[in-house]
Scaffold this motif. Structure first.
Motif, PDB file in Angstrom:
ATOM      1  N   LEU A  82      19.143  77.246  77.495  1.00 59.32           N
ATOM      2  CA  LEU A  82      18.080  76.735  76.719  1.00 59.32           C
ATOM      3  C   LEU A  82      18.194  77.193  75.374  1.00 59.32           C
ATOM      4  N   ARG A  83      17.880  76.317  74.189  1.00 56.89           N
ATOM      5  CA  ARG A  83      18.212  76.840  72.883  1.00 56.89           C
ATOM      6  C   ARG A  83      17.118  78.006  72.448  1.00 56.89           C
ATOM      7  N   PRO A  84      17.754  79.140  72.096  1.00 62.33           N
ATOM      8  CA  PRO A  84      16.732  80.090  71.539  1.00 62.33           C
ATOM      9  C   PRO A  84      16.026  79.774  70.618  1.00 62.33           C
ATOM     10  N   TYR A  85      15.023  80.846  69.953  1.00 64.87           N
ATOM     11  CA  TYR A  85      14.365  80.726  68.942  1.00 64.87           C
ATOM     12  C   TYR A  85      15.363  80.709  67.613  1.00 64.87           C
ATOM     13  N   PRO A  86      15.155  79.530  66.982  1.00 61.04           N
ATOM     14  CA  PRO A  86      16.065  79.361  65.854  1.00 61.04           C
ATOM     15  C   PRO A  86      15.845  80.268  64.626  1.00 61.04           C
ATOM     16  N   GLU A  87      16.311  81.557  64.735  1.00 61.18           N
ATOM     17  CA  GLU A  87      16.056  82.504  63.459  1.00 61.18           C
ATOM     18  C   GLU A  87      16.583  82.159  62.305  1.00 61.18           C
ATOM     19  N   GLU A  88      17.639  81.295  62.399  1.00 61.62           N
ATOM     20  CA  GLU A  88      18.309  80.848  61.209  1.00 61.62           C
ATOM     21  C   GLU A  88      17.452  79.956  60.323  1.00 61.62           C
ATOM     22  N   LEU A  89      16.231  79.535  60.747  1.00 59.02           N
ATOM     23  CA  LEU A  89      15.585  78.589  59.751  1.00 59.02           C
ATOM     24  C   LEU A  89      14.444  79.469  59.348  1.00 59.02           C
ATOM     25  N   ILE A  90      14.524  80.877  59.649  1.00 63.54           N
ATOM     26  CA  ILE A  90      13.205  81.599  58.825  1.00 63.54           C
ATOM     27  C   ILE A  90      13.565  81.821  57.436  1.00 63.54           C
ATOM     28  N   ARG A  91      12.902  81.429  56.481  1.00 64.95           N
ATOM     29  CA  ARG A  91      13.032  81.726  55.010  1.00 64.95           C
ATOM     30  C   ARG A  91      11.829  81.979  54.041  1.00 64.95           C
ATOM     31  N   GLN A  92      11.879  82.540  53.284  1.00 62.57           N
ATOM     32  CA  GLN A  92      10.891  82.913  52.300  1.00 62.57           C
ATOM     33  C   GLN A  92      10.764  81.658  51.182  1.00 62.57           C
ATOM     34  N   ALA A  93       9.524  81.359  50.719  1.00 64.64           N
ATOM     35  CA  ALA A  93       9.385  80.356  49.836  1.00 64.64           C
ATOM     36  C   ALA A  93       8.280  80.750  49.029  1.00 64.64           C
ATOM     37  N   TYR A  94       8.040  79.944  48.049  1.00 65.14           N
ATOM     38  CA  TYR A  94       6.946  80.321  46.887  1.00 65.14           C
ATOM     39  C   TYR A  94       6.211  78.893  46.497  1.00 65.14           C
ATOM     40  N   GLY A  98       3.183  80.767  42.623  1.00 63.41           N
ATOM     41  CA  GLY A  98       3.827  81.896  42.960  1.00 63.41           C
ATOM     42  C   GLY A  98       3.564  82.469  44.108  1.00 63.41           C
ATOM     43  N   THR A  99       2.761  81.990  44.947  1.00 69.35           N
ATOM     44  CA  THR A  99       2.303  82.862  46.266  1.00 69.35           C
ATOM     45  C   THR A  99       3.434  82.812  47.113  1.00 69.35           C
ATOM     46  N   LYS A 100       3.626  84.022  47.745  1.00 70.69           N
ATOM     47  CA  LYS A 100       5.006  84.024  48.704  1.00 70.69           C
ATOM     48  C   LYS A 100       4.632  83.850  50.068  1.00 70.69           C
ATOM     49  N   ILE A 101       5.257  82.882  50.645  1.00 75.22           N
ATOM     50  CA  ILE A 101       4.899  82.477  52.016  1.00 75.22           C
ATOM     51  C   ILE A 101       6.111  82.611  52.961  1.00 75.22           C
ATOM     52  N   LEU A 102       6.004  82.498  54.281  1.00 77.70           N
ATOM     53  CA  LEU A 102       7.281  82.632  55.007  1.00 77.70           C
ATOM     54  C   LEU A 102       7.341  81.465  56.046  1.00 77.70           C
ATOM     55  N   GLN A 138      -4.848  73.322  50.344  1.00 78.45           N
ATOM     56  CA  GLN A 138      -4.390  71.981  50.049  1.00 78.45           C
ATOM     57  C   GLN A 138      -4.439  71.658  48.497  1.00 78.45           C
ATOM     58  N   GLU A 139      -3.235  70.654  48.054  1.00 79.70           N
ATOM     59  CA  GLU A 139      -3.102  70.638  46.751  1.00 79.70           C
ATOM     60  C   GLU A 139      -2.511  71.787  45.846  1.00 79.70           C
ATOM     61  N   ARG A 140      -1.545  72.391  46.788  1.00 79.23           N
ATOM     62  CA  ARG A 140      -1.007  73.714  45.870  1.00 79.23           C
ATOM     63  C   ARG A 140       0.573  73.400  46.183  1.00 79.23           C
ATOM     64  N   GLY A 141       0.834  72.269  46.596  1.00 83.12           N
ATOM     65  CA  GLY A 141       2.478  72.166  46.882  1.00 83.12           C
ATOM     66  C   GLY A 141       2.747  72.458  48.139  1.00 83.12           C
ATOM     67  N   LEU A 142       2.128  72.988  48.982  1.00 85.00           N
ATOM     68  CA  LEU A 142       2.568  73.356  50.324  1.00 85.00           C
ATOM     69  C   LEU A 142       3.014  72.052  51.235  1.00 85.00           C
ATOM     70  N   GLY A 143       2.285  70.879  51.256  1.00 86.91           N
ATOM     71  CA  GLY A 143       2.541  69.738  51.892  1.00 86.91           C
ATOM     72  C   GLY A 143       4.101  69.503  51.454  1.00 86.91           C
ATOM     73  N   THR A 144       4.289  69.219  50.164  1.00 88.57           N
ATOM     74  CA  THR A 144       5.774  69.187  49.668  1.00 88.57           C
ATOM     75  C   THR A 144       6.624  69.908  50.167  1.00 88.57           C
ATOM     76  N   LEU A 145       6.415  71.473  50.020  1.00 87.02           N
ATOM     77  CA  LEU A 145       7.334  72.323  50.695  1.00 87.02           C
ATOM     78  C   LEU A 145       7.803  72.203  52.081  1.00 87.02           C
ATOM     79  N   LEU A 146       6.730  71.659  52.879  1.00 86.68           N
ATOM     80  CA  LEU A 146       6.849  71.468  54.388  1.00 86.68           C
ATOM     81  C   LEU A 146       7.601  70.340  54.748  1.00 86.68           C
ATOM     82  N   THR A 147       7.345  69.370  53.920  1.00 85.37           N
ATOM     83  CA  THR A 147       8.028  68.003  54.020  1.00 85.37           C
ATOM     84  C   THR A 147       9.513  68.073  53.685  1.00 85.37           C
TER      85      THR A 147
END
Length: 895
Positions: free
Chosen positions: A721-733, A737-741, A833-842
């Motif tokens: 079974l593939r384990p939790y992909p820790e390598e995909l964890i990253r900080q973003a803004y 300037g709001t920091k999210i994980l 919404q309308e704060r760039g989060l959709g673009t970041l996730l996409t």
């Protein structure tokens, strides 16, 4: 390999039958008769270069003589000719092949070489799929397609049967005709040179006509592929498996306690449980389960109501039910009153409902109806014996009428012979599962109960266990590689415990002593009492060679023990390399338990974790559980709960139990270690002494797979079974300037996911799911929080504020079974919404898709979702509005 190319095998329009002879009773002759005589509407082209016609059908000289390219070639030629025939098929453009011929891997080295030649030909023609060789063929009753040499066409139904044994297929077909059981597909896979069980499970998972799968398995080649496919299928439809070859002698050569305890069949059992597969251990039970799941009603719980006209069979059914872990349903007062109104005064007044031997058919039906409607009952078993006043045919009709409107499964056991046959036929025609004995009915019922319960348990929401590691795991790995001896594969106790300590597993660290005086020196420094153990890479079980001395309280005792241990070990193992002894503190914990914790690398399923009662008698106790890494809190706790000693671990008759949360944490930590080190072949911690919240690894031993030290190892290739992909964890803004994980979702996120959905407007929910989604339930949340990371990745945006975590949005990629195309969807809570989060996730999800090797991303949105349409347009997606609805199809090819 694409499962969509399997369409050419299971739904062909044109079939070439190669190797057919003039003998109508040959394999080719029988297959031709089945193809043209079963009602198949496609074109069939017999190919024989020397015959003008076979069975009145004109023959073609070769594939080139056929005007249109066949979708499927069925090969019956002698084995030595088959590789050349496959080459001809590839050059002609045939994409689907079934090889019925025998004489391949099962025939020895010459047959293996033939399979290798076929594989080389396959590689020349991308997209070609081959079923077989050495198989019976396939049957798809819904299109009257019988490309096999079986003797009959079964009824069309909803069960897909997949078998590695052709002979078993013919037996099941014969039985199914008598029992009126139907199949969506019937497949004999033979040697599985190309198409295997996992491919078929994925294919049938997308087949609307298939509602369940029965598997007969002798071996599995690709464990991760198999578990991934079965997990995906079993979440919505049942899979029942019979595994043949349960008792190989592989444990005899095991080099550790774990290796001996984790036998191959036990590993298969653990794999089936983790994948949600219901397992049967008697081939007769697979018939019984087929009968029950073929009726398309799965019991929701273990509570069985029994209606019988004889007390003895009712007791037999009750005994079988309790033995299998089922529950005799407690009828409500209302049900008892209703039964009092219709049954004679001498009825049993409890479950089993004994309606007495002279009960008329009307009372059989009425009692069954009352019990089936009881809220405490999950299914009903009706048992009828042939008595003087019994009318089994009329009773069968009465039960059949009740079953038409019943919402719960009704099972029947019509005990007897000739007088019962007509009733059994009536029950079969009505879609009621019938059995020859009450025990058979109960076992089939409990197998499907186990399937339902297993899924429910697997998808319980685990608690979050925050883990920290004292050392950087990358640096720890570098240190581990320096510990591996250059000339042998065994890490000694000290080296093994260094690794355990790095993962937060408490150890009692020993010191090595090569002489008597050095042992005394260590003992004086450590403080008495101490333990001495033999130090040798060649001795696994130290107590077997009198290589352990406990509770040594003085220097004189240490001196004597050193000499005795070395002498005894030299006598028992004359060729062993003995380096001396280890000296460690004697640990005494009141009310303690001795555990074993270990891993074994199984040749099929990779690294497997074992936990259970340990010490020198671990094999005698045989009280252990197996699990597949990675473990979370719930899976680790399930391992402990499955132990026979579980009541004692919780605390029993005044004896205090252990700190279960602490033990669960250690299991999870251990699973991290297992996932990080593919080089470890076997690992024993025995004993792991536990008392309350205190625990220590008193002994440990690691065996290395030296073959993996010669070059780079693909990450997690040793895990099923593939384990939790820790390598995909990253900080973003965000833009402000709001920091999210950004990180992949995990099962522990269910409360946060539900909170996210609760913060969204109906309009946002509709835009994401395209209907007013009823999301507020555990069952729905598990579908979205439990991901098979090989097939699905959901990236959540996590925000921290005042020590409180929340999810602001989620972008999800769901791959097709071929892992070529991914469907994308995104949801952002209204406030963000309308704060760039959709673009970041996409953008991040597209990056992940590229790195995973996907060739396309597809999505759907609606014409009124202007923001998403504009986002997709800016990112180069092709937008195609649907003229008949408000949907917009979104597509992008990836480099």
């Amino acid at each position: 390999m694409s499962i969509h190319n399997l369409e050419s095998i299971f739904n062909p329009e044109r079939i070439a039958l190669i190797g057919v002879t003039a003998n109508p009773n040959s394999v080719g002759g029988v297959v031709l008769r089945n193809l043209v005589g079963s009602g198949y509407r496609g074109a069939v082209y017999p190919i024989n270069p020397t015959a003008e016609a076979v069975l009145g059908m004109p023959c073609y000289h070769d594939l080139g003589a056929i005007a249109k390219i066949p979708d499927l070639a069925v090969i019956c030629s002698p084995a030595e000719q088959v590789p050349d025939v496959v080459a001809d098929c590839g050059q002609a453009g045939v994409r689907g092949i079934i090889i019925l011929s025998a004489g391949f891997r099962e025939a020895g080295p010459e047959g293996i070489e033939r399979e290798d030649r076929i594989k080389r030909e396959m590689r020349k023609h991308p997209g070609m799929r081959i079923l077989g060789p050495n198989c019976l063929g396939i049957i798809s009753p819904h299109i009257r397609f019988n490309a096999s040499f079986a003797g009959s066409m079964p009824k069309a139904g909803t069960i897909a049967f997949v078998s590695q044994s052709g002979a078993l297929c013919t037996s099941i077909l014969d039985w199914a005709l008598e029992e009126n059981i139907g199949f969506s597909h019937f497949v004999s896979i033979g040697n599985s040179l190309d198409v295997d069980c996992a491919d078929l499970i994925d294919y049938f998972g997308e087949d609307e006509k298939t509602k369940s799968i029965l598997l007969y398995i002798e071996s599995i080649k690709n464990a991760r592929k198999f578990i991934s496919a079965t997990r995906a299928f079993a979440r919505g439809k049942p899979i029942v498996a019979y595994k043949a070859g349960r008792f190989p002698a592989s444990a005899e050569a095991a080099a550790s306690h774990t290796g001996a305890l984790a036998g191959q069949d036990k590993v298969y059992d653990a794999a089936f449980q983790r994948a949600g597969v219901a397992r049967v251990f008697d081939i007769g039970e697979i018939f019984d389960c087929a009968d029950l799941i073929g009726r398309q009603k799965i019991p929701k719980g273990p509570r069985l109501g029994i209606v019988t006209n004889a007390g003895g069979p009712g007791v037999m059914a009750t005994d079988a039910l309790i033995a299998e872990g089922g529950v005799l349903s407690q009828l409500t007062d209302a049900s008892i009153l209703a039964l009092n109104d219709c049954l004679p005064p001498m009825w049993s007044h409890r479950n089993p409902v004994d309606i007495l031997g002279d009960a008329k058919s009307r009372l059989v039906g009425k009692a069954t109806e009352i019990v089936s409607k009881d809220r405490n009952t999950d299914a009903v078993l009706v048992i009828l014996t042939p008595q003087a006043m019994t009318n089994p045919t009329a009773s069968a009709k009465a039960i059949s009428e009740i079953a038409q409107t019943a919402t719960k499964p009704i099972l029947a056991a019509w005990l007897g012979g000739r007088s019962m046959r007509e009733g059994i036929q009536i029950l079969n025609q009505a879609g009621i599962a019938t059995f020859q004995t009450p025990e058979q009915a109960v076992r089939a019922f409990m197998t499907l109960v186990a399937y339902a319960q297993n899924l429910e348990i697997l998808y319980e929401t685990p608690r979050e266990i925050p883990l920290t590691f004292s050392l950087d795991r990358t640096k720890l790995r570098e240190q581990f590689l320096t510990l591996i001896p250059p000339d042998h594969s065994v890490l000694n106790e000290i080296e093994s415990k260094i690794l355990l300590q790095g993962y937060g597993i408490p150890v009692v660290m020993p010191s090595a002593a090569g002489s008597v005086e050095e042992a005394v020196e260590h003992a004086e420094r450590i403080g008495y009492p101490v333990v001495l153990k033999i130090l040798s890479p060649d001795i696994t079980h130290k107590t077997d060679v009198q290589g352990v001395c406990l509770n040594l309280a003085t220097a004189a005792q240490v001196r004597t023990a050193f000499k005795d241990i070395v002498a005894a070990a030299s006598q028992h193992c004359s060729g062993a390399a003995i380096s001396g002894v280890t000296v460690q503190k004697m640990v005494r914990l009141p009310s303690s338990f001795e555990f074993i914790l270990g891993l074994k690398k199984d040749p099929v399923f990779g690294s497997v974790i074992l936990a259970g009662m340990g010490g020198t008698a671990a094999e005698i106790f045989d009280d252990h559980a197996l699990g597949f890494p990675p473990l979370n809190e719930r899976l680790a706790r399930l391992m402990l709960e499955s132990l026979k000693s579980w009541p004692i671990l919780k605390g029993y008759r005044g004896r205090p139990g252990i700190d279960l949360d602490r033990m669960v944490e250690i299991l999870v930590r251990f699973s991290y270690l297992v996932a990080d080190y593919p080089e470890i072949q076997e690992l024993d911690i025995n004993p792991l002494i536990v008392a309350g919240s205190d625990l220590f690894a008193l002994d440990a031993r690691i065996i290395i797979d030296r073959e993996l030290l010669t070059g780079p190892v693909k990450p997690y290739s040793h895990l099923a079974l593939r384990p939790y992909p820790e390598e995909l964890i990253r900080q973003a803004y965000l833009k402000d300037g709001t920091k999210i994980l950004l990180r992949p979702i995990k099962p522990e996120d269910e409360p946060l996911w539900l909170e996210l959905l609760g913060s969204c407007s109906r309009e946002s929910i509709y835009a994401r799911f395209r209907y007013f989604f009823h999301w507020d339930s555990h069952e729905v949340a598990t579908r979205y929080c439990y991901n098979d990371y090989d097939r699905e990745i959901a990236i959540v945006a996590e925000y921290h504020e005042h020590d409180r975590r929340s999810l602001l949005g989620v972008g999800r990629l769901v791959a097709d079974p071929d892992l070529e195309k991914a469907e994308y969807a995104v949801l952002i809570t209204d406030k963000w919404q309308e704060r760039g989060l959709g673009t970041l996730l996409t953008d991040y999800c597209e990056e992940i898709a590229r790195n995973r090797g996907f060739t396309r991303i597809v999505a759907q949105t609606t014409t009124d979702n202007v923001r998403m349409i504009e986002l997709f347009r800016r990112r180069g997606y092709k937008l195609t509005p649907d003229r008949n609805s408000s949907l917009v199809e979104v597509d992008k090819k990836l480099d």
